[in-house]
Design an enzyme around this catalytic site. Structure first.
Site, PDB file in Angstrom:
ATOM      1  N   SER A 149       7.549   4.948   9.944  1.00 26.88           N
ATOM      2  CA  SER A 149       7.545   3.759   9.100  1.00 26.88           C
ATOM      3  C   SER A 149       6.140   3.184   8.982  1.00 26.88           C
ATOM      4  O   SER A 149       5.222   3.589   9.683  1.00 26.88           O
ATOM      5  CB  SER A 149       8.486   2.707   9.679  1.00 26.88           C
ATOM      6  OG  SER A 149       7.826   2.026  10.730  1.00 26.88           O
ATOM      7  N   LYS A 150       6.019   2.235   8.088  1.00 26.45           N
ATOM      8  CA  LYS A 150       4.724   1.593   7.864  1.00 26.45           C
ATOM      9  C   LYS A 150       4.194   0.963   9.143  1.00 26.45           C
ATOM     10  O   LYS A 150       3.008   0.856   9.351  1.00 26.45           O
ATOM     11  CB  LYS A 150       4.864   0.510   6.796  1.00 26.45           C
ATOM     12  CG  LYS A 150       5.301   1.083   5.472  1.00 26.45           C
ATOM     13  CD  LYS A 150       5.096   0.125   4.329  1.00 26.45           C
ATOM     14  CE  LYS A 150       5.490   0.834   3.044  1.00 26.45           C
ATOM     15  NZ  LYS A 150       5.077   0.205   1.826  1.00 26.45           N
ATOM     16  N   ARG A 151       5.114   0.512   9.985  1.00 26.91           N
ATOM     17  CA  ARG A 151       4.703  -0.187  11.203  1.00 26.91           C
ATOM     18  C   ARG A 151       4.227   0.766  12.294  1.00 26.91           C
ATOM     19  O   ARG A 151       3.538   0.358  13.220  1.00 26.91           O
ATOM     20  CB  ARG A 151       5.861  -1.020  11.762  1.00 26.91           C
ATOM     21  CG  ARG A 151       6.381  -2.022  10.785  1.00 26.91           C
ATOM     22  CD  ARG A 151       6.355  -3.435  11.364  1.00 26.91           C
ATOM     23  NE  ARG A 151       6.207  -4.386  10.295  1.00 26.91           N
ATOM     24  CZ  ARG A 151       5.138  -5.132  10.101  1.00 26.91           C
ATOM     25  NH1 ARG A 151       4.107  -5.066  10.923  1.00 26.91           N
ATOM     26  NH2 ARG A 151       5.075  -5.970   9.095  1.00 26.91           N
ATOM     27  N   ASP A 152       4.664   2.030  12.209  1.00 31.01           N
ATOM     28  CA  ASP A 152       4.388   2.945  13.318  1.00 31.01           C
ATOM     29  C   ASP A 152       2.916   3.231  13.511  1.00 31.01           C
ATOM     30  O   ASP A 152       2.433   3.290  14.630  1.00 31.01           O
ATOM     31  CB  ASP A 152       5.114   4.275  13.092  1.00 31.01           C
ATOM     32  CG  ASP A 152       6.596   4.124  13.360  1.00 31.01           C
ATOM     33  OD1 ASP A 152       6.932   3.330  14.242  1.00 31.01           O
ATOM     34  OD2 ASP A 152       7.383   4.774  12.677  1.00 31.01           O
ATOM     35  N   PRO A 203       0.843  -1.196   0.000  1.00 33.52           N
ATOM     36  CA  PRO A 203       0.000   0.000   0.000  1.00 33.52           C
ATOM     37  C   PRO A 203       0.879   1.247   0.000  1.00 33.52           C
ATOM     38  O   PRO A 203       2.037   1.200   0.407  1.00 33.52           O
ATOM     39  CB  PRO A 203      -0.767  -0.114   1.310  1.00 33.52           C
ATOM     40  CG  PRO A 203       0.128  -0.905   2.207  1.00 33.52           C
ATOM     41  CD  PRO A 203       0.855  -1.870   1.315  1.00 33.52           C
TER      42      PRO A 203
END
Ligand code: GLU
Length: 502
Positions: free
Chosen positions: A260-263, A13
């Site tokens: 980041s994407k994880r944050d 995404p």
């Protein structure tokens, strides 16, 4: 004629940093009466994620960036998907081979590992395939012409590498960072093309930017280290390089590192424009759209992550952004993401919506609570609730009392405001309300007349009445709430509260 491109890879995404890059490209193009192009960079098949390209297109459409040229709207520079341009990359790579600026390399993965290990053992850990080491490797520069031809004819796997010159100054002017100077000895002989018939990002990117007549490459800071190599590639082809602008990073709210994407979901806010479910792991990530953000608010918030108008104005429509935007006002320093400010932007845009539009947005949710609710009543509710709401859903969630009588009463308010004399005052109010027309104005007039007559202050009556009607200590105009509820319901609620609280 300005031509810029947003060139995402469909490897997942689109992160909101990607949307910011697309936004700045879009604004720059529109500001300069140029073209905004979307090119899909899908040459890395190992990292291809099904659904990602559709996601990217949907996210850009939701954000309001209409492309002048894209896979869906091809112009005369197509195709706009790199996987459909394979033949071109082959031709151009051949051109570099023919002019002696690129070469075949046949080294296997094991051979390359061996070289790295040897270098490590000799305390030189950063081994690179470059102008010095290439002379010890198996490539068309060290093999004879016949040997090279034979290897290729045999179908031996190979890559094509750029012959990066030794000890040359590579310089370019970045529109945001100024002059960037690198010595070519620090650049390795990058792979341009693989024997599977696929170019690498670097080659495809340069060939396409050139053929698509891109004038400005506006992209994230993570590509800055690749830019000198790109300059060398333009030079090898004998092409004029476009202008470059590398945008600052978007940082975590605490400023500690890149967002980041994880944050996102970990820190409690979305990092993606739209919801996304990973097709393999089924892991879900939340998006701004589904969280209840208006695209205009999302875009306005993003515009400030790296740029500022130089004035105190904070709310900008897309037209105003186009008018105000310039690369000179984009900073070099990382931009901290601010979750509270992001909500604030949405609140501002929610307030700007008209009541009917908001009612449409939450009609289904409201109907689930009360099937008989009309759009008209809901519009009135939205009008009352919107000053305090951040998201459309808040309009309903914070206004539960419009749908059912309170069953509990805010304890603090009861303790502070429900006095011995309150029940009899409530009965008086009930009588007065019974005799009035139920418009908010008439109710207010009747209420004030009562206060004056009895010579008591609002604070002795208002909070008690609000408790009866909503169960809460605070909220929007009480007379408007009563007016929306209507006479029967309002009077019944006073009775029911008196019974429960006395
Ligand atoms: N495909 C690259 C990416 O995914 C494009 C980088 C560039 O704009 O040159 O970000």
């Amino acid at each position: 004629m300005v031509r810029v491109r947003f060139a995402p890879s469909p490897t997942g995404p689109l992160h909101m940093g990607g949307v910011r890059t697309a936004l700045y490209n879009y604004l720059f193009a529109k500001k300069n009466n140029g073209s905004f192009i979307i090119r899909i960079e899908d040459t890395d098949q190992k990292r291809y994620v099904p659904g990602a390209e559709e996601y990217i297109q949907e996210a850009l459409a939701w954000s309001g960036f209409e492309a002048d040229e894209s896979p869906a709207k091809p112009g005369k520079y197509g195709p706009y998907r790199q996987s459909e341009r394979k033949a071109l990359y082959k031709t151009y790579t051949q051109q570099l081979i023919d002019s002696g600026q690129a070469y075949y390399a046949f080294d296997t993965a094991e051979e390359l590992d061996e070289m790295r290990d040897k270098a490590k053992a000799a305390k030189m850990p950063n081994w690179q395939y470059n102008s010095v080491t290439r002379n010890q490797m198996r490539n068309s520069l060290t093999l004879s012409e016949d040997e090279t031809k034979e290897s290729i004819a045999n179908g031996d796997p190979f890559v094509i590498r750029l012959k990066v010159p030794r000890n040359e100054e590579v310089r370019f002017h970045d529109e945001i960072r100024g002059w960037v100077v690198v010595n070519s000895s620090n650049i390795d002989d990058k792979v341009l093309y693989k024997s599977d018939g696929m170019p690498t990002y670097h080659l495809a990117n340069i060939v396409d930017d050139h053929l698509m007549e891109i004038t400005h490459v506006i992209r994230g800071e993570e590509w800055l280290p690749s830019a000198p190599l790109h300059i060398l590639l333009y030079k090898a082809f004998g092409w004029e390089a476009p202008k470059f602008a590398h945008l600052p990073l978007i940082l975590r709210p605490d400023g500690n590192g890149k967002l980041s994407k994880r944050d996102g979901d970990r820190l409690g806010f979305p990092v993606f424009p739209l919801n996304w479910t990973d097709p393999t792991t089924k892991e879900q990530s939340s998006g701004y759209r589904e969280r209840g953000y208006f695209p205009e608010a999302f875009v306005n918030m993003l515009s400030f992550l790296g740029w500022n108008p130089g004035t105190s104005q904070e709310l900008f429509s897309m037209e105003e952004l186009i008018e105000a935007f310039s690369l000179e006002r984009v900073g070099k320093a990382g931009a901290k993401f601010d979750a509270e400010k992001t909500k604030w932007f949405n609140q501002q845009y929610l307030r700007m919506q008209n009541n009917e539009a908001l009612a449409q947005l939450v009609f289904e949710k409201a109907q689930a609570k009360d099937t008989s609710i009309s759009l008209e009543t809901l519009s009135q509710i939205c009008g009352l609730m919107k000053e305090r709401a951040y998201f459309p859903d808040d309009l309903i969630a914070d206004g539960d009392y419009f749908f059912s009588a309170p069953t509990s009463f805010d304890e603090k308010t009861v303790k502070k405001k429900w006095k011995e004399e309150t029940p009899s005052i409530m009965l008086d109010i009930k009588t007065r309300f019974d005799e009035t027309d139920f418009s908010a104005e008439a109710l207010e007039t009747a209420f004030k007349a009562y206060l004056e007559e009895k010579e008591i202050g609002f604070g002795k009556v208002g909070p008690g009445l609000r408790l009866c009607i909503t169960g809460l200590g605070m909220g929007p105009s009480l007379f408007h709430i009563c007016s929306i509820l209507g006479k029967d319901e309002t009077l019944q609620r006073i009775d029911a509260a008196l019974e429960q609280l006395s």
